[in-house]
Design an enzyme around this catalytic site. Sequence first.
Site, PDB file in Angstrom:
ATOM      1  N   TYR A 153     -20.931  13.561   2.144  1.00 41.99           N
ATOM      2  CA  TYR A 153     -21.874  12.621   2.468  1.00 41.99           C
ATOM      3  C   TYR A 153     -22.734  13.468   3.653  1.00 41.99           C
ATOM      4  CZ  TYR A 153     -24.278   8.521   4.774  1.00 41.99           C
ATOM      5  OH  TYR A 153     -25.014   7.352   5.159  1.00 41.99           O
TER       6      TYR A 153
ATOM      7  N   ASP B  44     -30.586   5.885 -12.202  1.00 41.80           N
ATOM      8  CA  ASP B  44     -29.767   6.739 -11.432  1.00 41.80           C
ATOM      9  C   ASP B  44     -30.904   7.957 -10.867  1.00 41.80           C
ATOM     10  OD1 ASP B  44     -28.335   8.729 -10.438  1.00 41.80           O
ATOM     11  OD2 ASP B  44     -26.752   8.510 -11.740  1.00 41.80           O
TER      12      ASP B  44
ATOM     13  N   ASP C 108     -32.936   1.461  -8.428  1.00 48.49           N
ATOM     14  CA  ASP C 108     -31.452   1.341  -7.919  1.00 48.49           C
ATOM     15  C   ASP C 108     -30.680   1.413  -9.332  1.00 48.49           C
ATOM     16  OD1 ASP C 108     -30.272   0.170  -5.100  1.00 48.49           O
ATOM     17  OD2 ASP C 108     -28.849   0.401  -6.805  1.00 48.49           O
TER      18      ASP C 108
HETATM   19  P1  NAD Z   1     -25.980   0.526   0.429  1.00 43.84           P
HETATM   20  O1  NAD Z   1     -24.822   1.197  -0.185  1.00 43.84           O
HETATM   21  O2  NAD Z   1     -26.194  -0.898   0.528  1.00 43.84           O
HETATM   22  O3  NAD Z   1     -27.373   0.824  -0.269  1.00 43.84           O
HETATM   23  C1  NAD Z   1     -27.669   2.023  -0.862  1.00 43.84           C
HETATM   24  C2  NAD Z   1     -28.058   1.690  -2.230  1.00 43.84           C
HETATM   25  O4  NAD Z   1     -28.341   3.028  -3.196  1.00 43.84           O
HETATM   26  C3  NAD Z   1     -27.317   1.065  -3.294  1.00 43.84           C
HETATM   27  O5  NAD Z   1     -28.059  -0.089  -3.789  1.00 43.84           O
HETATM   28  C4  NAD Z   1     -26.967   1.766  -4.459  1.00 43.84           C
HETATM   29  O6  NAD Z   1     -26.614   1.016  -5.415  1.00 43.84           O
HETATM   30  C5  NAD Z   1     -28.072   2.749  -4.430  1.00 43.84           C
HETATM   31  N1  NAD Z   1     -27.853   4.112  -4.901  1.00 43.84           N
HETATM   32  C6  NAD Z   1     -26.650   4.764  -4.747  1.00 43.84           C
HETATM   33  N2  NAD Z   1     -26.592   5.890  -5.640  1.00 43.84           N
HETATM   34  C7  NAD Z   1     -27.671   5.784  -6.312  1.00 43.84           C
HETATM   35  C8  NAD Z   1     -28.216   6.601  -7.504  1.00 43.84           C
HETATM   36  N3  NAD Z   1     -27.753   7.571  -7.821  1.00 43.84           N
HETATM   37  N4  NAD Z   1     -29.121   5.976  -8.045  1.00 43.84           N
HETATM   38  C9  NAD Z   1     -29.821   4.903  -7.984  1.00 43.84           C
HETATM   39  N5  NAD Z   1     -29.440   4.044  -6.778  1.00 43.84           N
HETATM   40  C10 NAD Z   1     -28.420   4.347  -6.113  1.00 43.84           C
HETATM   41  O7  NAD Z   1     -26.226   1.270   1.890  1.00 43.84           O
HETATM   42  P2  NAD Z   1     -27.153   1.438   2.968  1.00 43.84           P
HETATM   43  O8  NAD Z   1     -26.389   1.151   4.226  1.00 43.84           O
HETATM   44  O9  NAD Z   1     -28.215   0.346   2.604  1.00 43.84           O
HETATM   45  O10 NAD Z   1     -27.810   2.684   3.326  1.00 43.84           O
HETATM   46  C11 NAD Z   1     -29.095   3.093   2.633  1.00 43.84           C
HETATM   47  C12 NAD Z   1     -29.437   4.264   3.005  1.00 43.84           C
HETATM   48  O11 NAD Z   1     -29.359   4.545   4.351  1.00 43.84           O
HETATM   49  C13 NAD Z   1     -28.418   5.503   2.508  1.00 43.84           C
HETATM   50  O12 NAD Z   1     -29.175   6.612   2.221  1.00 43.84           O
HETATM   51  C14 NAD Z   1     -27.572   5.945   3.797  1.00 43.84           C
HETATM   52  O13 NAD Z   1     -27.010   7.151   3.625  1.00 43.84           O
HETATM   53  C15 NAD Z   1     -28.629   5.687   4.955  1.00 43.84           C
HETATM   54  N6  NAD Z   1     -28.016   5.342   5.926  1.00 43.84           N
HETATM   55  C16 NAD Z   1     -27.390   3.831   6.237  1.00 43.84           C
HETATM   56  C17 NAD Z   1     -26.765   3.688   7.539  1.00 43.84           C
HETATM   57  C18 NAD Z   1     -26.327   2.237   8.038  1.00 43.84           C
HETATM   58  O14 NAD Z   1     -25.693   2.217   9.009  1.00 43.84           O
HETATM   59  N7  NAD Z   1     -26.483   1.375   7.165  1.00 43.84           N
HETATM   60  C19 NAD Z   1     -26.695   4.621   8.601  1.00 43.84           C
HETATM   61  C20 NAD Z   1     -26.993   6.075   8.104  1.00 43.84           C
HETATM   62  C21 NAD Z   1     -27.680   6.001   6.870  1.00 43.84           C
END
Ligand code: NAD
Length: 319
Positions: free
Chosen positions: A150, A56, A31
């Site tokens: 997105y 990243d 992360d």
């Molecule tokens: P979140 O923002 O809590 O988690 C995303 C994580 O990815 C964060 O810890 C962030 O720091 C990390 N991150 C982002 N860009 C990065 C990079 N370039 N390098 C390394 N780390 C990076 O969001 P979430 O809700 O836990 O979502 C997680 C995944 O699930 C995402 O891919 C999101 O698109 C997908 N998703 C979530 C939902 C939901 O309802 N929670 C719905 C659809 C899809």
Amino acid sequence: MRILLTGAAGFLGSHLCDRLLREGHQVVGMDNFITGSPDNLAHLAGHPNFSFIRHDVSNFIFVGGKVDAVMHFASPASPNAASPYGYVNLPIQTMKAGALGTHNTLGLARANQARFLLASTSEIYGDPLEHPQKETYWGHVDPIGQRSVYDEAKRFAEALTMAYHRFHGIDTCIVRIFNTYGPRMRLDDGRAVPNFLKQALNHEPLTVYGDGSQTRSFCYVDDLIDGIYRLLISDIHLPVNIGNPVETSVLELAHTINRLTGNPADLIFKPDLRGESDPQRRQPDIERARTLLNWEPKVSLEDGLHRTVTYFKQRLGLA
Ligand code: NAD
Ligand code: UDP
């Protein structure tokens, strides 16, 4: 298995770490904390099967030793432009995590001949014209709209995943996640559940966008993680919707949260974003998950919100 999980410090990633470790796997979390937080992983410090790399995913990924599975969850995920964590305010990072990050994680999976799981989203269906949404629906997406950074990144990620599967024979799968909520969401994440809970617990009116008649289908995090784990250990390559099929209007959600928290302040209506960016209806068809994974959600919205309220109270110093 030894599993690389990107986005490990996020809401879903941290819950996935817990589940994978409970199942006896080794987890390498990755992360860069752009929207996540080290707090979400603090309880895993010193765990013998857990390690962490701050990196990243848009840059080349190196992980020493054999990797058996790669799960790509790194991406900003909140659409709310009023939050600093909303992807509208991180547009290039969001496109890079979905495009370059998916390319790099697929490359790692290929080098290791590992199983690959992509975290995709219901957003690939856009503002859907088919209801509920089946995996066979191609979507209705504005390629240059507010959410396009997105939606299109995730659509590209799905296409690239299928290209690696078809062309390189990689063992891939795709989960299309519908709205999920629970403990460890950021208080200032901007998505409906954390926004409403923070407002309600602070006795402020809940900010409903438009008239609140737009719908979502909210899944509790434990249910979602169970579906994702079943998909990981399956041999499925087709996309699978995972979400709760109970459809709720935003207005109903707001009233339920005010009732559960005893919020004396009511609601406040903000400009309607529909047409511009806010999908009107969203509900997963989960027949594929039911049939192929023997999965369906178990936690009701009310129960899930109760558990989430407890977490938010702790975060706000109210419990
Ligand atoms: P979140 O923002 O809590 O988690 C995303 C994580 O990815 C964060 O810890 C962030 O720091 C990390 N991150 C982002 N860009 C990065 C990079 N370039 N390098 C390394 N780390 C990076 O969001 P979430 O809700 O836990 O979502 C997680 C995944 O699930 C995402 O891919 C999101 O698109 C997908 N998703 C979530 C939902 C939901 O309802 N929670 C719905 C659809 C899809
Ligand atoms: N929403 C709202 N008030 C808020 C946050 C969100 O009315 O303070 C609405 C938003 O317009 C959308 C729904 O709640 O219709 C779900 O929004 P969220 O950000 O959780 O995710 P989305 O499903 O839109 O990606």
